[in-house]
Scaffold this motif. Structure first.
Motif, PDB file in Angstrom:
ATOM      1  N   TYR A 189     -10.005 -15.293  -7.180  1.00 14.54           N
ATOM      2  CA  TYR A 189     -10.301 -14.046  -6.218  1.00 14.54           C
ATOM      3  C   TYR A 189      -8.907 -13.500  -6.156  1.00 14.54           C
ATOM      4  O   TYR A 189      -7.738 -14.210  -6.161  1.00 14.54           O
ATOM      5  N   SER A 190      -8.840 -12.251  -5.584  1.00 14.37           N
ATOM      6  CA  SER A 190      -7.724 -11.552  -5.458  1.00 14.37           C
ATOM      7  C   SER A 190      -7.264 -11.807  -3.871  1.00 14.37           C
ATOM      8  O   SER A 190      -7.888 -11.937  -3.092  1.00 14.37           O
ATOM      9  N   ASP A 191      -5.946 -11.111  -3.619  1.00 17.30           N
ATOM     10  CA  ASP A 191      -5.582 -11.396  -2.242  1.00 17.30           C
ATOM     11  C   ASP A 191      -6.081 -10.105  -1.383  1.00 17.30           C
ATOM     12  O   ASP A 191      -5.917 -10.227  -0.281  1.00 17.30           O
ATOM     13  N   GLY A 192      -6.904  -9.301  -2.034  1.00 22.10           N
ATOM     14  CA  GLY A 192      -7.636  -8.297  -1.351  1.00 22.10           C
ATOM     15  C   GLY A 192      -8.698  -9.129  -0.490  1.00 22.10           C
ATOM     16  O   GLY A 192      -9.324  -8.458   0.500  1.00 22.10           O
ATOM     17  N   VAL A 193      -9.140 -10.142  -0.826  1.00 21.86           N
ATOM     18  CA  VAL A 193     -10.195 -11.148   0.006  1.00 21.86           C
ATOM     19  C   VAL A 193      -9.432 -11.761   1.242  1.00 21.86           C
ATOM     20  O   VAL A 193      -9.722 -11.367   2.476  1.00 21.86           O
ATOM     21  N   THR A 194      -8.372 -12.534   0.962  1.00 20.19           N
ATOM     22  CA  THR A 194      -7.846 -13.085   2.174  1.00 20.19           C
ATOM     23  C   THR A 194      -6.855 -12.515   3.110  1.00 20.19           C
ATOM     24  O   THR A 194      -6.766 -12.725   4.103  1.00 20.19           O
ATOM     25  N   GLU A 195      -6.569 -11.118   2.442  1.00 19.12           N
ATOM     26  CA  GLU A 195      -5.499 -10.340   3.379  1.00 19.12           C
ATOM     27  C   GLU A 195      -6.274  -9.265   3.914  1.00 19.12           C
ATOM     28  O   GLU A 195      -5.690  -8.427   4.608  1.00 19.12           O
ATOM     29  N   ALA A 196      -7.714  -9.408   3.705  1.00 17.52           N
ATOM     30  CA  ALA A 196      -8.412  -8.246   4.215  1.00 17.52           C
ATOM     31  C   ALA A 196      -8.249  -8.180   5.927  1.00 17.52           C
ATOM     32  O   ALA A 196      -8.370  -9.158   6.644  1.00 17.52           O
ATOM     33  N   ARG A 197      -7.676  -7.057   6.416  1.00 22.70           N
ATOM     34  CA  ARG A 197      -7.635  -6.903   7.889  1.00 22.70           C
ATOM     35  C   ARG A 197      -8.802  -6.234   8.715  1.00 22.70           C
ATOM     36  O   ARG A 197      -9.162  -5.170   8.329  1.00 22.70           O
ATOM     37  N   GLY A 198      -9.151  -6.893   9.779  1.00 22.87           N
ATOM     38  CA  GLY A 198     -10.280  -6.403  10.554  1.00 22.87           C
ATOM     39  C   GLY A 198     -10.540  -7.268  11.575  1.00 22.87           C
ATOM     40  O   GLY A 198      -9.381  -7.606  12.493  1.00 22.87           O
ATOM     41  N   GLY A 199     -11.691  -7.662  11.915  1.00 20.59           N
ATOM     42  CA  GLY A 199     -12.114  -8.403  13.267  1.00 20.59           C
ATOM     43  C   GLY A 199     -12.058  -7.701  14.435  1.00 20.59           C
ATOM     44  O   GLY A 199     -12.302  -6.474  14.434  1.00 20.59           O
ATOM     45  N   ARG A 200     -12.060  -8.171  15.575  1.00 19.08           N
ATOM     46  CA  ARG A 200     -12.184  -7.858  17.024  1.00 19.08           C
ATOM     47  C   ARG A 200     -11.263  -6.570  17.125  1.00 19.08           C
ATOM     48  O   ARG A 200     -11.297  -5.450  17.668  1.00 19.08           O
ATOM     49  N   ARG A 201      -9.964  -6.948  16.721  1.00 16.99           N
ATOM     50  CA  ARG A 201      -8.832  -5.977  17.037  1.00 16.99           C
ATOM     51  C   ARG A 201      -8.538  -5.152  15.795  1.00 16.99           C
ATOM     52  O   ARG A 201      -7.824  -4.376  15.882  1.00 16.99           O
TER      53      ARG A 201
END
Length: 584
Positions: A492-504
């Motif tokens: 997998y690429s870092d677009g998966v682990t570095e995806a920014r989201g969540g509650r904030r």
């Protein structure tokens, strides 16, 4: 002095009264005198008021109480020769002079405005003014404003369609009914065929639009001249051709008048516009100018649409060559992929994956990520994939192949002064008779692969290395992993682990959430696993901005295994207590 300054006249002989008699009559009627008092007579002769009236801008007709004309000024006599002094005014046969209010009518080629003023002793005076020039100027101003408003609306509405077909349909629809009863647009031939659109006027409804195709050899001669940039002037011949082509429904050549105007393009006309309407509305010079101005705007819109179409076709062709290609089928391997570029509208980005079959039955597979985003990054990935496609034919060992690729990228980036680099995992998979797979992988600065064991454990493959395309002799890590039937290796690429989201909205998805998301998915087919990773990542993003996302999964299917026909349910995963590393 104007006729408005005169309000009275002598009832006996029809002559205009002197100032003294006019004032006396005004006093007897109880109104103020309209004529100013004269200065004391110092030897000057009394003025002849009939001579003064001759110079009025308006004509004067004075009638007595019986409606008999008693005075007719030269201006009125010239404008209304039917009016005769001494006869009843009604005998002139002018209906506008029998009413009591102001009126405006056309008479003998002039636009006349008349108004009646009551005088004493039941007499009346008609003022007649020639307003032909002022009305013509006002009409011309209104017509020019209408033309300007029409062309402004045309420019606004033709600024939206960016497809030649939609732009052409909009052009003929706008031309009816302002310019014509029938409008036909013929685009410049392409591959020997010319598309045409027609709009026909219909009562109380929007113009009906239809279209068709003609071969270049079947185009009417007038249309061919227009496509060559020549505006035909033989109108009868033009109408006959339009009728023969079937473009003027319900009209014969004798009933119609038409014009053909080329639509300006870049080098040659973008098309030809034919406008036609009933012969009762002939195209005068102003109409022709309006048609030409409309054609200029239509030509600009069509040229823009054609240019956009050509560029879109080129872009689509290039994008198709840059979009990641699905891995080639390999014995004992089930592939699963997922791809989501950062700029969804482009469909391309800086992440890539793929595979190539080897002569010994194995396959070279890879997944990587180049620096940057968008078109430039996609072009660089295309160059990298082309290098791999050529180099794997001369070298199949992952570590040495990755070093050859590093040298090729260095040469390319230095030649173009791009300064780009890539991270990558490159491996070779070979099947065994027992259905297991042997994976030898080389790492170039990319995230380490994951292995989903049959027991449900998630293992991190300890693969490291330096970036590709930065230094001449990078350190390349290498590791070998064995997959038993039903086990999966995940890249997998870092677009998966570095995806920014969540509650904030600013928290990274991270490796732990990825491990949690795939725990318990060991029975899931490779395509479903890749799709699940993409889905949970996008759910975390919540439609926010993100980097390119790429996933490549390869699963050992076992000997004679068939692809499952259904997906297994995914249990609610528990956070793994430990992550076991597998070393070569």
């Amino acid at each position: 002095m104007t006729a408005a300054d005169v309000r009275d006249s002598d009832p006996g002989d029809g002559r205009i009264s002197t100032p003294s008699t006019a004032r006396a009559s005004a006093r007897s009627a109880g109104v103020a005198s309209p004529l100013p008092p004269l200065a004391p007579d110092r030897g000057a002769a009394t003025p002849d008021w009939s001579e003064v009236v001759e110079h009025f801008r308006e004509g004067l007709i004075v009638c007595d109480a019986d409606g008999v004309v008693r005075h007719l000024s030269p201006v009125a006599e010239r404008l209304l020769p039917e009016v005769v002094p001494g006869e009843v005014l009604a005998a002139a046969g002018l209906a506008s002079l029998t009413g009591g209010g102001p009126a405006e009518f056309t008479h003998r080629g002039h636009r006349l405005r008349v108004r009646q003023v009551s005088l004493s002793a039941a007499r009346c005076c008609w003022y007649v003014e020639d307003v032909t020039e002022s009305v013509s100027r006002a009409d011309a101003l209104l017509a020019e404003r209408a033309r300007s408003a029409f062309l402004a609306a045309v420019g606004e509405k033709l600024g939206n369609p960016l497809h030649p077909d939609r732009a052409a349909a909009a052009v003929v629809r706008l031309a009816v009914p302002t310019l014509s009863d029938v409008a036909v647009l013929v685009l410049a031939p392409r591959s020997g065929r010319a598309r045409w659109w027609r709009a026909s006027r219909s009562d109380d409804e929007a113009p009906a639009v239809d279209s068709g195709v003609l071969t270049a050899a079947d185009l009417p001669a007038a249309i061919e001249e227009g496509l060559a940039g020549i505006e035909p002037h033989t109108l009868d011949w033009l109408v006959e051709q339009a009728v023969e082509a079937g473009w003027l429904p319900g009209m014969t050549a004798a009933e119609a008048t038409a014009r053909v105007v080329p639509l300006p393009g870049r080098d040659m006309p973008a098309g030809v516009l034919l406008v036609a309407r009933r012969a009762t509305r002939w195209y005068d010079e102003a109409d022709v100018h309006l048609v030409r101005a409309f054609a200029a705007r239509a030509g600009a819109a069509l040229t823009t649409a054609v240019l956009y179409r050509d560029q879109a076709e080129v872009a689509d062709t290039l994008q198709a060559s840059l979009v990641p290609v699905e891995p080639a089928a390999a014995t004992g391997v089930q592939w699963g992929t997922a791809y989501r570029p950062a700029q969804a509208g482009l469909r391309i980005g800086g992440d890539f994956y793929g595979s190539h079959r080897l002569a010994d039955g194995g396959s070279v597979f890879f997944l990587g990520d180049v620096s940057g985003k968008g078109v430039e990054a996609a072009v660089f990935t295309g160059q990298l994939r082309q290098c791999l496609q050529a180099l794997h034919r001369v070298e199949s060992h992952p570590g040495r192949l990755l070093r050859l690729l590093n040298d090729a990228l260095l040469e390319t980036t230095q030649a173009h002064r791009q300064g780009r680099f890539a991270t990558m995992v490159l491996g070779v998979v070979r099947p065994h008779r027992d259905g297991s797979l042997s994976l030898t992988m080389a790492g170039g600065g990319h995230l380490p692969p994951l292995v989903l064991r049959a027991s449900g454990e998630v293992e991190v493959v300890p693969l490291s290395g330096m970036l590709i395309g930065v230094v001449p002799d990078p350190r390349i890590g290498e590791v070998t992993v064995r997959l038993e039937p039903g086990e999966t290796c995940l890249l997998y690429s870092d677009g998966v682990t570095e995806a920014r989201g969540g509650r904030r909205g600013d928290e990274q998805f991270g490796a732990e959430r990825l491990f949690t998301a795939i725990s318990g998915c060991h029975r899931m087919p490779a395509p479903a696993l890749a799709e699940r990773i993409e889905q949970v990542t996008c759910d975390w993003l919540a439609h926010g901005d993100h980097d390119d996302i790429a996933v490549l999964a390869l699963r050992a299917t076992g000997p004679g295994a068939r692809t499952p026909r259904h997906l297994h349910s995914v249990p609610t995963p528990a956070r793994p207590d430990h992550l076991r590393e597998t070393y070569a």
